[in-house]
Design an enzyme around this catalytic site. Structure first.
Site, short mmCIF file in Angstrom:
data_model
loop_
_atom_site.label_atom_id
_atom_site.label_comp_id
_atom_site.label_asym_id
_atom_site.label_seq_id
_atom_site.Cartn_x
_atom_site.Cartn_y
_atom_site.Cartn_z
N ARG A 48 12.44 0.10 0.78
CA ARG A 48 13.41 -1.01 0.41
C ARG A 48 14.27 -0.34 -0.80
NH1 ARG A 48 11.43 -2.66 -4.82
NH2 ARG A 48 9.26 -2.35 -5.20
N ILE B 149 3.54 -0.98 -5.63
CA ILE B 149 4.63 -0.05 -5.18
C ILE B 149 5.51 -1.05 -4.42
CG2 ILE B 149 5.53 1.65 -3.79
CD1 ILE B 149 2.84 3.24 -4.50
N HIS B 150 4.86 -1.79 -3.51
CA HIS B 150 5.80 -2.78 -2.88
C HIS B 150 6.87 -2.03 -1.90
CE1 HIS B 150 4.57 -7.13 -2.32
NE2 HIS B 150 5.90 -7.43 -2.15
N PRO B 151 6.47 -1.02 -1.04
CA PRO B 151 7.27 -0.05 -0.48
C PRO B 151 8.49 -0.85 0.06
CG PRO B 151 5.34 0.11 0.29
CD PRO B 151 5.13 -0.89 -0.62
N PHE C 100 -0.77 0.05 -3.26
CA PHE C 100 0.16 -0.45 -2.03
C PHE C 100 0.85 -1.49 -2.75
CE2 PHE C 100 1.74 -1.83 1.68
CZ PHE C 100 2.30 -0.73 2.41
#
Length: 202
Positions: A82, A139-141, A136
């Site tokens: 993102r 971070i919320h990639p 994970f």
């Protein structure tokens, strides 16, 4: 009003959706219809992952490939980290500019241990899964689908370690506890998440 707040190009919404549905290739404007489309494609991704040979390693590139294979038919940016900042219920996820570095650290500290899973005892496995999941999510990639993709990662880890894919209905029934467990992980406390993992790992 969307439950997520975002800005920038990945924050564009589909015209006519009242800012409830992200801009997409299919022209979907109803949240329920988008939910159905994403769920159907997620099932196809699960079939692809578990009906073929399990990966020998977890990598950033593999996670991106899964995301693109899942949401590529819907979103132009599927498979890309993102580029916008996100928050949910006043909780701010990692700054978008930091994601490449944070994910690299995750690959080194967590994904790299994937080949060792069968050597871990149950307690160590639960800790590993809880830490991996919390990291994970914090971070919320990706722009969309982080929670569901994180569950796929956990399921792959579980199967690799000799267990079954997990039933997350308990988590869904206790969303407040789950969300507070993620928040606790921000300060390094993963005990609550360990309990959640242990309760559904069979």
């Amino acid at each position: 009003m969307s439950k997520y707040s975002a800005s920038g190009i990945q924050g564009q919404f589909e015209s006519g959706s009242n800012e409830l549905v992200l801009k997409n290739k299919l022209g979907i404007i109803l949240p329920e219809e988008m939910g159905d489309a994403e769920t159907l494609l997620l099932k196809k991704l699960y079939d692809y992952v578990f009906q073929s040979q399990l990966p020998q390693e977890l990598t950033i590139q593999l996670i991106k490939t899964w995301h693109r294979k899942w949401l590529g038919p819907i979103y132009e940016w599927a498979g890309q980290f993102r580029a916008v900042n996100l928050s949910k219920e006043n909780f701010v996820f990692a700054n978008a500019e930091l994601i490449p570095k944070l994910m690299l650290n995750m690959e080194v500290n967590y994904f790299s241990r994937f080949s060792e899973l069968q050597n871990l005892d149950s307690q160590a496995l639960v800790s590993y899964m809880a830490e991996t999941h919390v990291e994970f999510i914090l971070i919320h990639p990706f722009r969309e689908g982080n929670g569901r993709l994180s569950r796929l990662i956990l399921d792959v880890i579980a199967v690799k370690a000799g267990y079954y894919p997990m039933d997350y209905s308990l988590w869904d029934e206790n969303k407040d506890y789950y969300f507070k467990s993620i928040q606790a992980g921000l300060s390094g406390n993963i005990n609550h998440m360990k309990r959640l993992v242990k309760d559904i790992l069979v």
